[in-house]
Design a protein around this motif. Structure first.
Motif, short mmCIF file in Angstrom:
data_model
loop_
_atom_site.label_atom_id
_atom_site.label_comp_id
_atom_site.label_asym_id
_atom_site.label_seq_id
_atom_site.Cartn_x
_atom_site.Cartn_y
_atom_site.Cartn_z
N CYS A 149 -12.22 12.55 -2.41
CA CYS A 149 -11.49 11.28 -2.27
C CYS A 149 -11.83 10.60 -0.95
O CYS A 149 -11.72 11.21 0.12
CB CYS A 149 -9.99 11.53 -2.34
N THR A 150 -12.22 9.33 -1.04
CA THR A 150 -12.61 8.58 0.15
C THR A 150 -11.93 7.22 0.18
O THR A 150 -11.63 6.63 -0.87
CB THR A 150 -14.13 8.37 0.21
N ASN A 151 -11.73 6.73 1.39
CA ASN A 151 -11.10 5.43 1.60
C ASN A 151 -11.93 4.63 2.60
O ASN A 151 -12.15 5.07 3.73
CB ASN A 151 -9.68 5.60 2.14
N TRP A 210 -7.12 12.32 2.21
CA TRP A 210 -8.51 11.89 2.05
C TRP A 210 -9.49 12.96 2.55
O TRP A 210 -9.21 13.63 3.54
CB TRP A 210 -8.79 10.60 2.82
N ARG A 259 -6.24 1.79 6.39
CA ARG A 259 -5.19 2.82 6.33
C ARG A 259 -3.85 2.20 6.72
O ARG A 259 -3.18 2.66 7.64
CB ARG A 259 -5.53 3.98 7.26
N THR A 306 -3.70 11.02 -4.06
CA THR A 306 -5.06 11.42 -3.70
C THR A 306 -5.12 12.88 -3.27
O THR A 306 -6.12 13.56 -3.51
CB THR A 306 -5.61 10.51 -2.59
N ASN A 308 -12.19 -1.54 0.35
CA ASN A 308 -11.41 -2.76 0.61
C ASN A 308 -12.34 -3.86 1.13
O ASN A 308 -13.21 -3.59 1.96
CB ASN A 308 -10.34 -2.47 1.66
N SER A 320 -11.76 0.91 4.15
CA SER A 320 -11.39 1.89 5.15
C SER A 320 -9.97 1.61 5.64
O SER A 320 -9.53 2.20 6.61
CB SER A 320 -12.35 1.83 6.34
N SER A 376 -11.82 8.95 5.51
CA SER A 376 -11.28 7.59 5.56
C SER A 376 -11.88 6.91 6.78
O SER A 376 -11.50 7.16 7.92
CB SER A 376 -9.75 7.62 5.65
N SER A 394 -12.91 6.89 -5.08
CA SER A 394 -13.32 6.16 -3.88
C SER A 394 -12.73 4.75 -3.88
O SER A 394 -12.75 4.06 -4.89
CB SER A 394 -14.85 6.07 -3.79
N VAL A 395 -12.23 4.35 -2.70
CA VAL A 395 -11.64 3.03 -2.52
C VAL A 395 -12.48 2.24 -1.53
O VAL A 395 -12.86 2.75 -0.47
CB VAL A 395 -10.20 3.13 -1.96
N ARG A 416 0.82 -1.21 0.00
CA ARG A 416 0.00 0.00 0.00
C ARG A 416 0.85 1.26 0.00
O ARG A 416 0.46 2.30 -0.54
CB ARG A 416 -0.96 -0.01 1.19
#
Length: 468
Positions: free
Chosen positions: A141-143, A158, A147, A131, A181, A145, A161, A178-179, A80
């Motif tokens: 921009c979002t994650n 972000w 990190r 990002t 996982n 979640s 996040s 947007s991510v 990552r």
């Protein structure tokens, strides 16, 4: 009447001009669907039809299968760090798993012998994440979640996040990145979901040659394939939300995994089972893919420049070591060589470097007194790992399967990937390949010099160097 018509036409033209000024060319949305811990060869679009994954497969209607994507490191946090920075982890001090563990200050008893604190590399911290560049150019921009970047990622990376982060909080018509996982396929699910109802028949599965063909191996494979089915269902919910909100047609969707599968000799392994990952990209409807399958050799460090390239109008930071493989700034030169690496895994220091072209792969091992099968406590919770340990101790593994446990391990390894995709037949002493071996050794040494590989430092020295 003519004056009325003329006035009406002028009014229409005026509003069209104003509308164009207020609505410049619409930027594409970008969605990442990230499966944790999955090797490329598990998926139907790479030839394994053990399970049907309809939601991911639908992306191929206007998408491309990439056959050559590789994780820079075969484990999550270093991988990552490569994705978010566009840099090789061994060049920015993020290659050890884990250098950092959230806000935890003290290492556990099993890692106490390392004699180092948790640390965050300032080399990595000083690189602007892609990002943040997107945000500076109007993106939301979002994650969601994870990190787990192996260093302190700046807050500017972000807009949000968290496990609730989504594009839905953005301003009207604001483009988004947007991510999401999906933890259901993580290594830990191999024991956490061990008693769940299987969605495939273990007897129908093909066992890879790195495992014994027995009921325990088959059950473990069946757990993972069942988890893939559940992952596909969960991804389908996200895709359906895009469609319901009228966003699907203008969205790039990337499906990939962070490194190889949740099994022994996959995750944490420098072999293809640990580094070669799936990648599908669905394009916006206005873009027709140039090809349905792409065989270029790609690396996670390429994601950051590629995202900036497909957005357009953004300068790609010169510090990035990756190259864009799509978009307006697509790199015209295809890779001839692909580099991967690994260092410490949890409580076990190690150092391995590897290079490959499309036919051959060369591996350099530095800690020969340790097997590839490091006794990582976390992995030993897995039934399959326990099974392999027992078989190895009883000398019941095949000669090729025992190589993973071998002490000392070979200083050098060389494989014909075309004829030996699981890398079981080390050809390093075959004279007919001497020129190929020599070439790859030179390429690896040059790469390590070029990126200023920090692997020659002990981790204590590394901590001092990257935190000063």
């Amino acid at each position: 009447m003519k004056q009325i018509i003329k006035l009406s036409m002028l009014t229409v033209i005026f509003f069209l001009i104003v509308g164009c000024q207020n609505n410049p060319e619409r930027k594409p949305n970008i969605l990442w669907l990230v499966a944790e811990d999955q090797s490329q060869y598990f998926f139907p679009f790479y030839g394994d039809n053990s399970v049907n994954l309809p939601n991911i497969s639908e992306l191929l209607k206007n998408g491309t299968v990439f056959e050559g994507m590789n994780s820079s490191y075969p484990v999550c946090a270093p991988a990552r760090s490569a994705i978010i920075t566009g840099m090789y982890p061994n060049s920015i001090g993020t290659g050890n798993m884990r250098a950092l563990k959230g806000n935890t200050k003290k290492r556990s008893a099993k890692e106490a012998s390392l004699g180092i604190p948790y640390y965050s590399s300032k080399l990595a911290e000083n690189i602007k994440p892609f990002t943040q560049i997107l945000r500076e150019n109007g993106y939301y921009c979002t994650n969601n979640s994870k990190r787990d970047y192996n260093f302190y990622l700046r807050d500017e990376a972000w807009d949000e996040s968290s496990n609730k982060a989504s594009w839905e909080k953005r301003k009207d018509d604001q483009p988004f990145f947007s991510v999401f996982n999906f933890n259901v396929t993580h290594e830990s699910a191999m024991w956490q979901r061990d008693k769940e109802e299987l969605k495939v028949n273990p007897k129908n599965l093909k066992v890879p040659p790195v495992f014994p063909n027995d009921s325990i191996s088959r059950h473990s494979l069946a757990i993972n394939y069942s988890n893939l089915v559940e992952m596909d269902r969960q991804m389908g919910l996200i895709i359906d939300k895009l469609k319901d909100q009228g966003l699907y047609e203008n969205t790039y969707i990337f499906f990939y995994s962070d490194h190889g599968g949740p099994f022994p000799r996959h995750k944490r392994a420098i072999y293809e089972t640990g580094t070669k990952v799936p990648l599908i990209i669905k394009f916006p409807s206005v873009i027709k893919p140039e090809e349905k399958r792409n065989s270029d050799m790609l690396n996670f460090i390429d994601f950051a420049p590629t995202i900036l390239s497909i957005v357009g109008g953004i300068d790609i930071p010169k510090i990035y070591q990756g190259k864009a493989f799509l978009g307006s700034r697509k790199n015209k030169n295809k890779r001839e060589y692909l580099f991967t690496a690994s260092d410490r895994f949890d409580e076990h220091p190690d150092r391995i470097r590897a290079v490959k072209n499309k036919r051959f792969k060369y591996i350099k091992n530095y800690n020969l007194n340790k097997p590839h099968a490091l006794p990582v406590a976390y992995r030993n919770q897995m039934a399959l790992m326990q099974h392999l340990n027992r078989l190895n101790e009883s000398d019941l593994l095949s000669k090729q399967q025992k190589l993973w446990f071998q002490i000392p391990k070979s200083q050098e390894e060389f494989y014909d990937l075309e004829n030996d995709p699981f890398e079981l037949n080390n050809l390093i002493d075959e004279k007919k390949y001497s020129d190929d071996i020599k070439n790859l050794k030179i390429q690896l040494e040059n790469w390590m010099d070029e990126i200023k590989d920090l692997g020659h430092l002990s981790e204590k020295e590394l901590v001092e160097y990257v935190t000063k």
